[in-house]
Motif scaffolding. Sequence first.
Motif, PDB file in Angstrom:
ATOM      1  N   ARG A  21       0.832  -1.207   0.000  1.00 59.42           N
ATOM      2  CA  ARG A  21       0.000   0.000   0.000  1.00 59.42           C
ATOM      3  C   ARG A  21       0.865   1.254   0.000  1.00 59.42           C
ATOM      4  O   ARG A  21       0.480   2.272  -0.560  1.00 59.42           O
ATOM      5  CB  ARG A  21      -0.926  -0.010   1.220  1.00 59.42           C
ATOM      6  CG  ARG A  21      -1.962  -1.130   1.205  1.00 59.42           C
ATOM      7  CD  ARG A  21      -2.980  -0.931   2.300  1.00 59.42           C
ATOM      8  NE  ARG A  21      -3.945  -2.016   2.348  1.00 59.42           N
ATOM      9  CZ  ARG A  21      -5.125  -1.948   2.982  1.00 59.42           C
ATOM     10  NH1 ARG A  21      -5.459  -0.836   3.604  1.00 59.42           N
ATOM     11  NH2 ARG A  21      -5.942  -2.971   2.988  1.00 59.42           N
ATOM     12  N   ASP A  41      -3.773  -2.119  -3.087  1.00 60.31           N
ATOM     13  CA  ASP A  41      -4.675  -2.534  -2.015  1.00 60.31           C
ATOM     14  C   ASP A  41      -5.415  -3.746  -2.559  1.00 60.31           C
ATOM     15  O   ASP A  41      -6.205  -3.624  -3.502  1.00 60.31           O
ATOM     16  CB  ASP A  41      -5.642  -1.403  -1.674  1.00 60.31           C
ATOM     17  CG  ASP A  41      -6.666  -1.784  -0.613  1.00 60.31           C
ATOM     18  OD1 ASP A  41      -6.753  -2.975  -0.253  1.00 60.31           O
ATOM     19  OD2 ASP A  41      -7.406  -0.890  -0.160  1.00 60.31           O
ATOM     20  N   ASN A  95      -7.845  -5.308  -1.670  1.00 64.65           N
ATOM     21  CA  ASN A  95      -9.303  -5.280  -1.582  1.00 64.65           C
ATOM     22  C   ASN A  95      -9.952  -4.759  -2.863  1.00 64.65           C
ATOM     23  O   ASN A  95     -11.147  -4.947  -3.077  1.00 64.65           O
ATOM     24  CB  ASN A  95      -9.746  -4.401  -0.404  1.00 64.65           C
ATOM     25  CG  ASN A  95      -9.327  -4.962   0.936  1.00 64.65           C
ATOM     26  OD1 ASN A  95      -8.925  -6.114   1.035  1.00 64.65           O
ATOM     27  ND2 ASN A  95      -9.424  -4.143   1.972  1.00 64.65           N
ATOM     28  N   ASP A  96      -9.172  -4.100  -3.704  1.00 64.67           N
ATOM     29  CA  ASP A  96      -9.665  -3.515  -4.948  1.00 64.67           C
ATOM     30  C   ASP A  96      -9.410  -4.517  -6.086  1.00 64.67           C
ATOM     31  O   ASP A  96      -8.306  -4.610  -6.603  1.00 64.67           O
ATOM     32  CB  ASP A  96      -8.937  -2.189  -5.214  1.00 64.67           C
ATOM     33  CG  ASP A  96      -9.453  -1.453  -6.443  1.00 64.67           C
ATOM     34  OD1 ASP A  96     -10.057  -2.095  -7.328  1.00 64.67           O
ATOM     35  OD2 ASP A  96      -9.228  -0.235  -6.517  1.00 64.67           O
ATOM     36  N   ARG A  97     -10.450  -5.247  -6.481  1.00 64.03           N
ATOM     37  CA  ARG A  97     -10.276  -6.324  -7.453  1.00 64.03           C
ATOM     38  C   ARG A  97      -9.745  -5.810  -8.788  1.00 64.03           C
ATOM     39  O   ARG A  97      -8.860  -6.419  -9.400  1.00 64.03           O
ATOM     40  CB  ARG A  97     -11.593  -7.072  -7.662  1.00 64.03           C
ATOM     41  CG  ARG A  97     -11.464  -8.340  -8.501  1.00 64.03           C
ATOM     42  CD  ARG A  97     -12.777  -9.104  -8.532  1.00 64.03           C
ATOM     43  NE  ARG A  97     -12.614 -10.401  -9.174  1.00 64.03           N
ATOM     44  CZ  ARG A  97     -12.760 -10.627 -10.481  1.00 64.03           C
ATOM     45  NH1 ARG A  97     -13.074  -9.606 -11.297  1.00 64.03           N
ATOM     46  NH2 ARG A  97     -12.611 -11.837 -10.983  1.00 64.03           N
ATOM     47  N   GLU A  98     -10.270  -4.690  -9.249  1.00 57.45           N
ATOM     48  CA  GLU A  98      -9.812  -4.133 -10.530  1.00 57.45           C
ATOM     49  C   GLU A  98      -8.339  -3.763 -10.452  1.00 57.45           C
ATOM     50  O   GLU A  98      -7.565  -4.020 -11.384  1.00 57.45           O
ATOM     51  CB  GLU A  98     -10.660  -2.912 -10.891  1.00 57.45           C
ATOM     52  CG  GLU A  98     -10.336  -2.323 -12.246  1.00 57.45           C
ATOM     53  CD  GLU A  98     -11.261  -1.173 -12.614  1.00 57.45           C
ATOM     54  OE1 GLU A  98     -10.874  -0.372 -13.491  1.00 57.45           O
ATOM     55  OE2 GLU A  98     -12.353  -1.071 -12.032  1.00 57.45           O
ATOM     56  N   ALA A  99      -7.944  -3.163  -9.337  1.00 55.48           N
ATOM     57  CA  ALA A  99      -6.539  -2.783  -9.158  1.00 55.48           C
ATOM     58  C   ALA A  99      -5.642  -4.014  -9.081  1.00 55.48           C
ATOM     59  O   ALA A  99      -4.500  -3.985  -9.552  1.00 55.48           O
ATOM     60  CB  ALA A  99      -6.380  -1.941  -7.898  1.00 55.48           C
ATOM     61  N   GLU A 115     -12.501  -9.312   3.762  1.00 57.39           N
ATOM     62  CA  GLU A 115     -12.166  -8.647   2.502  1.00 57.39           C
ATOM     63  C   GLU A 115     -10.687  -8.786   2.185  1.00 57.39           C
ATOM     64  O   GLU A 115     -10.312  -9.092   1.053  1.00 57.39           O
ATOM     65  CB  GLU A 115     -12.553  -7.160   2.559  1.00 57.39           C
ATOM     66  CG  GLU A 115     -14.026  -6.881   2.390  1.00 57.39           C
ATOM     67  CD  GLU A 115     -14.536  -7.164   0.988  1.00 57.39           C
ATOM     68  OE1 GLU A 115     -13.723  -7.218   0.046  1.00 57.39           O
ATOM     69  OE2 GLU A 115     -15.758  -7.334   0.843  1.00 57.39           O
ATOM     70  N   THR A 116      -9.831  -8.546   3.181  1.00 55.69           N
ATOM     71  CA  THR A 116      -8.389  -8.603   2.939  1.00 55.69           C
ATOM     72  C   THR A 116      -7.869 -10.025   2.954  1.00 55.69           C
ATOM     73  O   THR A 116      -7.210 -10.477   2.003  1.00 55.69           O
ATOM     74  CB  THR A 116      -7.641  -7.764   3.987  1.00 55.69           C
ATOM     75  OG1 THR A 116      -8.054  -6.397   3.876  1.00 55.69           O
ATOM     76  CG2 THR A 116      -6.133  -7.838   3.766  1.00 55.69           C
ATOM     77  N   GLY A 156      -9.223 -10.611  -0.886  1.00 54.72           N
ATOM     78  CA  GLY A 156      -8.014 -10.078  -1.505  1.00 54.72           C
ATOM     79  C   GLY A 156      -7.141 -11.184  -2.066  1.00 54.72           C
ATOM     80  O   GLY A 156      -6.632 -11.095  -3.193  1.00 54.72           O
ATOM     81  N   TRP A 158      -8.784 -12.573  -5.241  1.00 49.72           N
ATOM     82  CA  TRP A 158      -8.633 -11.737  -6.442  1.00 49.72           C
ATOM     83  C   TRP A 158      -7.242 -11.920  -7.056  1.00 49.72           C
ATOM     84  O   TRP A 158      -7.125 -12.031  -8.290  1.00 49.72           O
ATOM     85  CB  TRP A 158      -8.859 -10.263  -6.124  1.00 49.72           C
ATOM     86  CG  TRP A 158     -10.128  -9.904  -5.429  1.00 49.72           C
ATOM     87  CD1 TRP A 158     -10.306  -8.874  -4.548  1.00 49.72           C
ATOM     88  CD2 TRP A 158     -11.418 -10.537  -5.543  1.00 49.72           C
ATOM     89  NE1 TRP A 158     -11.607  -8.834  -4.102  1.00 49.72           N
ATOM     90  CE2 TRP A 158     -12.313  -9.844  -4.699  1.00 49.72           C
ATOM     91  CE3 TRP A 158     -11.906 -11.632  -6.266  1.00 49.72           C
ATOM     92  CZ2 TRP A 158     -13.659 -10.193  -4.568  1.00 49.72           C
ATOM     93  CZ3 TRP A 158     -13.245 -11.997  -6.125  1.00 49.72           C
ATOM     94  CH2 TRP A 158     -14.096 -11.288  -5.289  1.00 49.72           C
TER      95      TRP A 158
END
Length: 272
Positions: free
Chosen positions: A34, A56, A58-62, A105-106, A110, A113
């Motif tokens: 991060r 991060d 948690n952001d699937r697109e990222a 989520e993490t 995460g 993903w």
Amino acid sequence: MSKTILITGASKGFGKIWAEAFLKRGDKVIATARDLNSLNDLVQQYGDNIFPVKLDVNDREAVFAAVKAGKDHFGRIDTLINNAGFGLFGAVEETTEQQAREQMETNFFGLLWVTQAVIPIMREQKSGHIIQVSSVLGVVTLPVLGIYNASKFAVEGLTESLAPEVAQFGIKVSLVEPNGFSTDWGGASAVQTAANPLYDKLKTDLFGSFPADFYGKPEATTDAVLKLVDSENPPLRLFLGKIAYPFVQQNYETRWAEWNAWKEVSANAHGI
């Protein structure tokens, strides 16, 4: 022959220690964090062999963009070490909805993903090794870590199912299950619930019962991780630390005895 290794959560703890161990021996590392400033020392020392990526999980697109950037930069990804995660300390009753969701989520989503983003790359290569950093607490549990336990049990179930799915593509899968180590996992990186005094004695008794050598030295894990990455036939599960094996063995012996005591009731429930 050098490998290209993607490590999430590489800013500190296991992630940074292992990233440096790979770099020292000449591997290429895609290191996600991060805060990219946490990787400046490795960039200064190892130059083009490390490719830092702000992420991060948690952001699937990222996640998909970061994995693609790493693959484009080095041309391949031989090994994924899914290390990003954190500890949540507190009784189940104490845990807020937001804390529980952020933990899952993490620690679970995460990881999912990043796994999903890497599989097509490894499938195209016809080779690869996905290493999920779980915990001994993904196999057995401790009280006042219920949501953390749940997140790692979810990682275990996901990964055990994943292994036979991707074996046909030449992709190997492993779970790394550390016992307690002296990292930030239980300190600055951890989240604490608002304490209910009803659980104070349980917490004090639990954490006060750990022997002086309960927490291992994080740096001592590097040889095991290097051997795992280099193995032609890696195990699905690998404990890290001397506490894990006897802890799990005792727990499973207790489980088996209980299942055995109730086996007739279980069999009768089948109905035919």
